[in-house]
Design a protein around this motif. Structure first.
Motif, PDB file in Angstrom:
ATOM      1  N   LEU A  77      -4.965   8.216  -5.986  1.00 21.04           N
ATOM      2  CA  LEU A  77      -5.722   8.478  -4.798  1.00 21.04           C
ATOM      3  C   LEU A  77      -7.016   7.208  -4.875  1.00 21.04           C
ATOM      4  O   LEU A  77      -7.539   6.822  -4.083  1.00 21.04           O
ATOM      5  N   GLY A 103       0.691   5.012  -1.901  1.00 21.12           N
ATOM      6  CA  GLY A 103       0.626   6.300  -1.446  1.00 21.12           C
ATOM      7  C   GLY A 103       1.645   7.180  -1.873  1.00 21.12           C
ATOM      8  O   GLY A 103       1.410   8.541  -2.202  1.00 21.12           O
ATOM      9  N   GLY A 122       0.909  -1.225   0.074  1.00 16.65           N
ATOM     10  CA  GLY A 122      -0.144  -0.099   0.033  1.00 16.65           C
ATOM     11  C   GLY A 122       0.825   1.219  -0.122  1.00 16.65           C
ATOM     12  O   GLY A 122       0.357   2.239  -0.356  1.00 16.65           O
ATOM     13  N   ALA A 176      -1.415   3.272   2.355  1.00 16.32           N
ATOM     14  CA  ALA A 176      -1.450   4.064   1.246  1.00 16.32           C
ATOM     15  C   ALA A 176      -1.805   5.726   1.729  1.00 16.32           C
ATOM     16  O   ALA A 176      -1.173   6.468   1.398  1.00 16.32           O
ATOM     17  N   GLY A 177      -2.879   5.679   2.492  1.00 16.37           N
ATOM     18  CA  GLY A 177      -3.382   7.175   2.944  1.00 16.37           C
ATOM     19  C   GLY A 177      -2.205   7.934   3.586  1.00 16.37           C
ATOM     20  O   GLY A 177      -1.985   8.924   3.540  1.00 16.37           O
ATOM     21  N   GLN A 191      -4.084  -2.076   4.070  1.00 13.45           N
ATOM     22  CA  GLN A 191      -3.122  -1.393   3.134  1.00 13.45           C
ATOM     23  C   GLN A 191      -3.720  -0.105   2.735  1.00 13.45           C
ATOM     24  O   GLN A 191      -2.954   0.829   2.128  1.00 13.45           O
ATOM     25  N   ALA A 192      -4.922   0.214   2.653  1.00 13.04           N
ATOM     26  CA  ALA A 192      -5.506   1.495   2.405  1.00 13.04           C
ATOM     27  C   ALA A 192      -5.070   2.618   3.389  1.00 13.04           C
ATOM     28  O   ALA A 192      -4.706   3.521   2.957  1.00 13.04           O
ATOM     29  N   VAL A 233      -6.853   4.156  -3.350  1.00 11.69           N
ATOM     30  CA  VAL A 233      -7.038   3.937  -1.764  1.00 11.69           C
ATOM     31  C   VAL A 233      -8.266   3.592  -1.567  1.00 11.69           C
ATOM     32  O   VAL A 233      -8.541   2.675  -0.828  1.00 11.69           O
TER      33      VAL A 233
END
Length: 390
Positions: free
Chosen positions: A179, A169, A165, A197-198, A193-194, A182
């Protein structure tokens, strides 16, 4: 010789061939750079040089083209590397790395449907991919899209890692449109993972403010919201919902109209992508999510449609030969350039010219409808009781 050692030989042969193609492409690009071109890489280097020389990042334009830097400040920090190199050398290395990134994309997509048996599959597909207009446009402009696409696919299709992730990001910190992935991670149940990433994206923003506070304030307050910095919305290269609406209506729609139409189209496509993932086809699902991203973005230049290559491979590998051939024909032909373009000539297109000039947009919508229809048909057959006559 054992099967395992034979597989190793095939992999090594494939790596040598891919490496040779990447080296050759880099050498050709390095020689070509002596005569100009590669304008987007020139703008990237301009951003890096602005950081190194402590110059305003968003107030000036690249000396050779006058084009402004349009990416977040974090991207400019990364571009200090290419900025330190002589332009031809930077072009050569960038081109070789881009070709290698494309080979990573092809390898990951193929692996999702079973490992190829021949060592010539990946190099062959890599050569074939160069015929796609979005791919050679990326290479001629020195664009970053091939690297970003590979990074996204490594996160989604590669082996699971503790920090899976993070690449999504990071990519979103360079170019905001990823994005969308995400949201996609949340929809497919990969919330950890989101979150990574965020968080990674927020770290890129924080680094920008920490190291380039004035540029970051300018970017997030007004540069980001200025569509004129990235080029004309009607331009035929802009194969997004916003671009299509503008060319069809003869003028740019309001933000509210664009938001409603783009959301009504991209939202269901992203949901279709999530359902495709849960049905067990992650490569196709990722490509569909990328289509949602490209349609939703107000600007999706033709080189952003590099996702056409993994989409074509997935369609072919899943037995949709006619769809793969038709899809490839559109993107190999580059037919969006056939009607008159530049200087807002697109606003006066005839119905036929609109049909041809918006071809990437139509192809994407047709593919999504095909996949949605196939899913409905499969679900209907699965729900029918055994023994029911038709």
């Amino acid at each position: 010789m054992t099967a395992r050692s034979g597989l190793g030989v095939q992999q090594r042969r494939s790596l040598v061939l891919v490496g040779s193609l990447a080296w050759l492409a880099g050498m050709v690009a390095m020689v070509a750079a002596e005569h100009g071109g590669f304008v987007d890489l020139a703008v990237y280097r301009f951003g890096g040089l602005s950081v190194l020389d402590d110059l305003p990042l968003y107030e000036l334009g690249e000396a050779g083209t006058g084009l402004p830097f349009t990416y977040p400040p974090f991207a400019a920090l990364l571009m200090t590397g290419p900025a330190l190199l002589p332009f031809p050398l930077a072009v050569g290395l960038w081109t070789s790395i881009s070709v290698l990134a494309l080979s990573v994309t092809i390898t990951l997509v193929l692996a999702s449907h079973g490992r190829p048996r021949s060592s010539y599959v990946v190099p062959g597909l890599l050569l074939g991919a160069l015929a796609f207009e979005p791919i050679w446009a990326n290479l001629l402009f020195g664009q970053v899209n091939l690297l970003l696409m590979a990074a996204i696919l490594v996160d989604l299709l590669g082996p699971g890692r503790r920090w899976s992730g993070a690449l999504i990001g990071l990519v979103a910190g360079i170019k905001l449109t990823p994005l969308v992935f995400v949201v996609f991670l949340v929809l497919i149940g990969r919330r950890h993972q989101a979150a990574i990433a965020g968080l990674t994206f927020l770290v890129t923003v924080a680094l920008g403010f920490a190291l380039l506070p004035l540029a970051s304030s300018a970017y997030w307050s007004h540069v980001l919201w200025d569509p004129g910095r990235v080029g004309g919305v009607p331009y035929s290269s802009n194969q997004s919902v916003m671009g299509g609406l503008t060319r069809l209506a003869g003028g740019e729609p309001s933000t509210a109209v664009w938001f409603l139409v783009a959301g009504a189209i991209a939202g269901p496509i992203l949901l279709l992508a999530a359902r495709t993932w849960r049905r067990g086809d992650p490569a196709l699902a990722t490509c569909v999510a990328a289509i949602a991203m490209l349609l939703a973005s107000p600007i999706s230049w033709s080189h952003h449609w590099a996702w056409a290559v993994p989409t074509a491979i997935v369609l072919a590998r899943s037995g949709r030969s006619w769809a793969a051939a038709s899809w490839s024909l559109v993107f190999v032909s580059g037919c969006i350039w056939w009607p008159p373009h530049r200087d807002d000539l697109e606003l006066a297109w005839s119905p036929l010219q609109r049909a041809v000039g918006n071809a990437y947009l139509w192809a994407a919508l047709a593919l999504v409808l095909l996949l949605a229809r196939t899913r409905v048909a499969v679900r209907t057959e699965a729900s029918e009781p055994v023994g029911v006559e038709r």
